[in-house]
Design an enzyme around this catalytic site. Structure first.
Site, PDB file in Angstrom:
ATOM      1  N   HIS A  25       0.827  -1.203   0.000  1.00  0.00           N
ATOM      2  CA  HIS A  25       0.000   0.000   0.000  1.00  0.00           C
ATOM      3  C   HIS A  25       0.867   1.261   0.000  1.00  0.00           C
ATOM      4  CE1 HIS A  25      -3.855  -2.121   0.940  1.00  0.00           C
ATOM      5  NE2 HIS A  25      -2.982  -3.045   1.280  1.00  0.00           N
ATOM      6  N   ASP A 121      -6.100   5.441   1.390  1.00  0.00           N
ATOM      7  CA  ASP A 121      -6.057   4.021   1.077  1.00  0.00           C
ATOM      8  C   ASP A 121      -7.411   3.404   1.448  1.00  0.00           C
ATOM      9  OD1 ASP A 121      -5.393   1.135   2.354  1.00  0.00           O
ATOM     10  OD2 ASP A 121      -3.984   1.572   0.753  1.00  0.00           O
TER      11      ASP A 121
END
Length: 479
Positions: A25, A121
């Site tokens: 991520h 995210d």
């Protein structure tokens, strides 16, 4: 919390980026932030969740090579010692860490001067609530594939309409406008709807439509079908899907080379073009002891050149190193078959734990990549024109492997024989030989090279991904 003056001074074109922990991520969101700074004139505050951060994450985000307009803001670590334990699955633990770490988010954004936009995210959906309170538009950066984004947008409907477990469905999941998803390819987090892992996972992904827009790390030519479906299929219009912006492939452009990396690259310099198989279990993946042994024997029997980034085996979950990337030290001779390193000397190299993946994939001697098929690694492989052996371990990797093998035609899957708990050495030898010296491997390599050219066109000025990000950048500058 007090921020350094330079990090929160007012700036006309200032946005904040918030990734969840984990290199899968951190890396794409950091590359996204770099592009905003370097190509679009933004100043970016990159909010770093430091709680239980891995060594690799800390090193990457404090590199002196980051562009001057990109400021990493370390959020204060949260005390989660009484809330997490080693038995918790990845997303559950991740959810607790993020939830505790983001209690300061509102005050941080105020100190930063309320940026023009917040890009979060998928596991940082607390940002939606804070964005509403501060009147800051919040965008989602969806790190997996567009195909998985389409599935994720359909997931809340499945949750309402399906009784029992998804894994027990008699037929593949019919994702609107996309290829069906076989139940065996469903990600681990949705296989048991009764546990905390599912609750934390679904709690985040079910909020995707709250975003002002969704950034996707893909490009038009790579995933045309799911991109068209999300834009045009009536289902996605009915659920008020936000605009999607394919802006990829965003991959890690540069890695600092270690002494071990330099030695491996020097060895690669001496090998024929397209002759070496690069083997990496992924940034958070490990193999069991039994699987590691079978893999070593199959690799040796294939007689193909290789570089193998090997990690100490574990019989715990496949994602055992998720929170410890770059932090483990091990001696491969202690757990590889006796004599393996000596017998394969000259044919292959064994590297401990970590390697500069993109540097190896870009080398002219690398001809194949055995990968867990995490989306970042898949994009890196295609961007470098390298076909793959698909070895999925966890998360959405099984679905990625199926797509790459059956739809895109750039990968071969290694499969277990009926009744086996591990992939046998004969199968490993077969797929390695197929990719590295077979006719099917040559076809895959040709397709991968074409995708390499397509990816480069998408990112250059005037390309589809460049234009997609430019449209949003102009919107932000007009706020």
């Amino acid at each position: 919390m007090v921020l350094a003056a330079e990090s929160y001074s007012l700036n006309e074109h200032h946005v904040a980026v918030l990734p969840s922990p984990g290199m899968g991520h951190i890396i794409p969101l950091l590359e996204f932030a770099k592009r905003l700074v370097v190509h679009h004139g933004f100043r970016v505050s990159f909010l770093n969740i430091t709680t239980e951060a891995s060594t690799a994450q800390t090193d990457l985000l404090h590199s002196p090579s980051l562009p001057s307009g990109l400021h990493v803001i370390d959020l204060p670590p949260a005390d989660v010692s009484s809330l997490v334990n080693d038995e918790m699955l990845v997303v559950h633990r991740l959810g607790v860490i993020v939830e505790e770490s983001l209690r300061c988010l509102k005050s941080v954004l105020i100190q930063l001067g309320k940026p023009k936009a917040l890009i979060i995210d998928v596991f940082c959906t607390q940002g939606f609530d804070v964005g509403k309170q501060l009147s800051i538009p919040v965008y989602s950066f969806f790190t997996p594939s567009a195909a998985f984004c389409a599935f994720t947008l359909y997931h809340p409907t499945m949750d309402r309409e399906v009784e029992g477990e998804f894994i027990d469905l008699p037929e593949p999941v019919q994702v609107p406008g996309c290829s069906p998803v076989r139940t065996e390819d469903l990600l681990d987090q949705i296989r048991d709807r009764k546990n905390d892992e599912y609750r934390y996972y679904f709690g985040h992904v079910s909020r995707l439509c709250e975003a002002s827009g969704i950034f996707l790390n893909t490009w038009e030519d790579f995933e045309p079908v799911p991109l068209k479906a999300i834009r045009e299929n009536p289902f996605y219009q009915k659920i008020l899907t936000p605009p999607i912006y394919p802006i990829g492939p965003l991959i890690k452009e540069h890695d600092p080379l270690t002494k071990a990396d330099a030695e491996c690259l020097a060895w690669l310099d001496q090998q024929p073009p397209d002759s070496v198989l690069f083997i990496v279990p992924g940034s958070g993946g490990t193999l069991t002891a039994a699987q590691l042994t079978e893999f070593a024997w199959g690799l040796e029997r294939s007689q193909q050149r290789f570089i193998w980034v090997v990690r100490k085996p574990t019989d715990a979950s496949a994602s055992a190193t998720f929170f410890n990337v770059g932090g483990d030290v091990n001696d491969p001779k202690a757990y590889l078959p006796e004599g393996f390193v000596e017998r394969t000397r000259g044919v292959g190299l064994v590297v401990r734990s970590w390697a500069s993946q993109v540097a190896f994939l870009r080398h002219r001697s690398t001809g194949g990549f055995l990968s867990h098929c995490g989306w970042n690694s898949s994009l890196e492989s295609m961007t470098c024109g390298i076909p793959m052996i698909a070895w999925p371990l966890y998360a959405e990797q099984r679905a990625n492997a199926t797509m790459l093998a059956e739809e895109v035609g750039v990968a071969v899957k290694a499969v277990k024989s009926k009744g086996q708990t591990v992939i046998g050495r004969e199968e490993i030898e077969r797929v390695v030989r197929l990719l590295m010296e077979g006719e099917e491997g040559k076809v895959m390599r040709s397709k991968a090279k074409k995708l390499q050219e397509s990816a480069a066109r998408a990112l250059e000025s005037g390309g589809s991904s460049w234009e997609s990000l430019t449209r949003v950048a102009k919107q932000w500058k007009g706020l």
